[in-house]
Design a protein around this motif. Structure first.
Motif, mmCIF file in Angstrom:
data_model
loop_
_atom_site.group_PDB
_atom_site.id
_atom_site.type_symbol
_atom_site.label_atom_id
_atom_site.label_comp_id
_atom_site.label_asym_id
_atom_site.label_seq_id
_atom_site.Cartn_x
_atom_site.Cartn_y
_atom_site.Cartn_z
ATOM 1 N N SER A 191 1.549 3.630 -3.395
ATOM 2 C CA SER A 191 0.864 4.923 -3.354
ATOM 3 C C SER A 191 1.846 6.072 -3.436
ATOM 4 C CB SER A 191 0.029 5.066 -2.084
ATOM 5 O OG SER A 191 0.822 5.449 -0.981
ATOM 6 N N GLY B 88 -1.163 2.113 -7.049
ATOM 7 C CA GLY B 88 -1.944 1.828 -5.846
ATOM 8 C C GLY B 88 -2.066 0.334 -5.616
ATOM 9 N N ARG C 48 -2.590 -1.412 -9.034
ATOM 10 C CA ARG C 48 -3.178 -0.539 -10.046
ATOM 11 C C ARG C 48 -2.185 0.533 -10.452
ATOM 12 N NH1 ARG C 48 -5.983 -4.152 -9.565
ATOM 13 N NH2 ARG C 48 -8.260 -4.304 -9.332
ATOM 14 N N ARG D 70 0.831 -1.214 0.000
ATOM 15 C CA ARG D 70 0.000 0.000 0.000
ATOM 16 C C ARG D 70 0.864 1.263 0.000
ATOM 17 N NH1 ARG D 70 -5.149 1.108 3.384
ATOM 18 N NH2 ARG D 70 -5.156 2.723 1.797
ATOM 19 N N THR E 176 -6.672 7.261 -10.373
ATOM 20 C CA THR E 176 -7.765 6.610 -9.640
ATOM 21 C C THR E 176 -7.392 6.271 -8.202
ATOM 22 O OG1 THR E 176 -7.039 4.418 -10.351
ATOM 23 C CG2 THR E 176 -8.688 5.517 -11.734
ATOM 24 N N GLU E 177 -6.119 6.317 -7.863
ATOM 25 C CA GLU E 177 -5.665 5.796 -6.578
ATOM 26 C C GLU E 177 -5.434 6.905 -5.550
ATOM 27 O OE1 GLU E 177 -5.672 2.356 -6.364
ATOM 28 O OE2 GLU E 177 -6.580 2.822 -8.289
ATOM 29 N N ASP E 178 -5.677 6.550 -4.272
ATOM 30 C CA ASP E 178 -5.496 7.495 -3.168
ATOM 31 C C ASP E 178 -4.070 7.430 -2.615
ATOM 32 O OD1 ASP E 178 -8.183 8.229 -3.274
ATOM 33 O OD2 ASP E 178 -8.752 6.525 -1.996
ATOM 34 N N ARG F 76 -4.965 -2.408 -3.939
ATOM 35 C CA ARG F 76 -6.345 -2.513 -3.482
ATOM 36 C C ARG F 76 -6.635 -3.809 -2.719
ATOM 37 N NH1 ARG F 76 -10.084 -0.154 -8.425
ATOM 38 N NH2 ARG F 76 -9.019 1.860 -8.645
#
Length: 321
Positions: A130, A140, A183, A126, A300-302, A142
């Motif tokens: 990120s 990212g 991702r 993670r 799309t990723e945080d 998930r």
């Protein structure tokens, strides 16, 4: 070209490159080492951040470089958590040794270390992803932590019950689960590694290495590397990029023997050059072919700034890269 790497007229090639230089990396290592020594280890998280920033910054896809934005401050917070965890485990270990018996203390120690591994893997994926971007688009992960921890201990139980044989399936299951949850913007990664194939590959490598007095080890490493890479792909809707390896056994021989001689004859100072040679070898032997337009990938990723898992894997000297 094998049947696993089909080419058609609409596909394009993606060029991976690594530009890291031993002299530059050596300078970073020396400064990191001195500052870590002077600060009695406190600087280590910043040292690790600088190392990762350099390595990612020297890696390029289609002449555009990756970027790692993780910081020493984030890693220091993870570093503190590991320190607290380590002190707690050692304290309970010593208490059990004194109050119960040696076996209870040792059993607790190994169970504590083992139980933290799936959390470390999940957290590291993670955090690391990120904090990695390419063309301004964030990577990212998930994966679901509770699900992965449950899987991990189920696969571990199967491995114990089969006296280690299921270990090949466990290794591939972990790789398939984690990689399939990576991702890059709206592009998903996929891995279809199979435990049975992985077991056969390792049995073949082990037996042939014994029969050739160790010479086949380089070809064994080639087989494993090729298997890992050839099972990776990226998917965006109907579009796909397939990864495949061009590494050879002779190239692995040159890399591994060269690195060994480099480190031995420089009394360890050549480690920086050996690491750069290894990363250049890896990236230069990964080819990508497909029809995904990287200019049409969307964010799309945080962000995720808890580096505890990243620091834990570093503590265990496991690298997810």
């Amino acid at each position: 070209m094998t049947s696993e790497n089909p080419i058609n007229q609409t596909n394009q090639n993606y060029q991976l490159e690594f530009f890291g230089k031993g002299s530059e990396y050596f300078s970073i290592m020396i400064v990191n080492w001195l500052l870590t020594l002077v600060t009695l280890g406190i600087y280590y998280p910043w040292a690790r951040a600088k190392k990762l920033q350099y390595i990612y910054g020297q890696t390029a896809l289609n002449e555009e470089r990756f970027h790692f934005s993780g910081t020493g401050k984030e890693m220091f917070r993870g570093f503190i958590k590991i320190f607290i965890f380590y002190i707690a485990v050692i304290s309970i270990f010593l208490l059990l040794m004194k109050m119960v018996n040696t076996l209870a203390g040792i059993l607790f120690f190994y169970l504590a270390i083992l139980s933290i591994i799936p959390f470390a893997i999940h957290g590291a994926f993670r955090y690391r992803l990120s904090r990695t971007t390419y063309r301004g688009i964030r990577f990212g992960y998930r994966g679901d932590r509770h699900l992965f921890v449950g899987y991990f201990f189920r696969w571990l139980l199967f491995t114990v019950l089969t006296f280690g044989i299921y270990g090949a399936w466990m290794a591939m299951n972990i790789r398939r689960y984690t990689h399939s949850n990576i991702r890059y913007g709206d592009v998903a990664f996929s891995n279809d590694g199979d435990g049975g194939e992985f077991l056969v590959l390792n049995l073949k490598g082990y037996i042939l290495s014994l029969l050739t007095l160790g010479i086949y080890i380089f070809w064994w490493q080639r087989d494993l590397f090729n298997y890992y890479i050839n099972r990776m792909r990226m998917i965006k809707g109907e579009q796909k990029i397939q990864c495949y390896s061009t590494a050879t056994g002779r190239a692995f021989f040159n890399l591994m023997v060269g690195n060994l001689l480099l480190v031995i004859f420089t009394l360890g100072l050549g480690t920086a050059w050996a690491e750069m040679r290894t990363l250049r070898f890896i990236w230069n032997n990964i080819k990508m072919e497909g029809n995904i337009n990287l200019e049409e990938v969307y964010q799309t990723e945080d962000e995720y700034n808890d580096a505890f898992g990243e620091d834990l894997l570093d503590f265990f000297e496991i690298d997810i890269a």
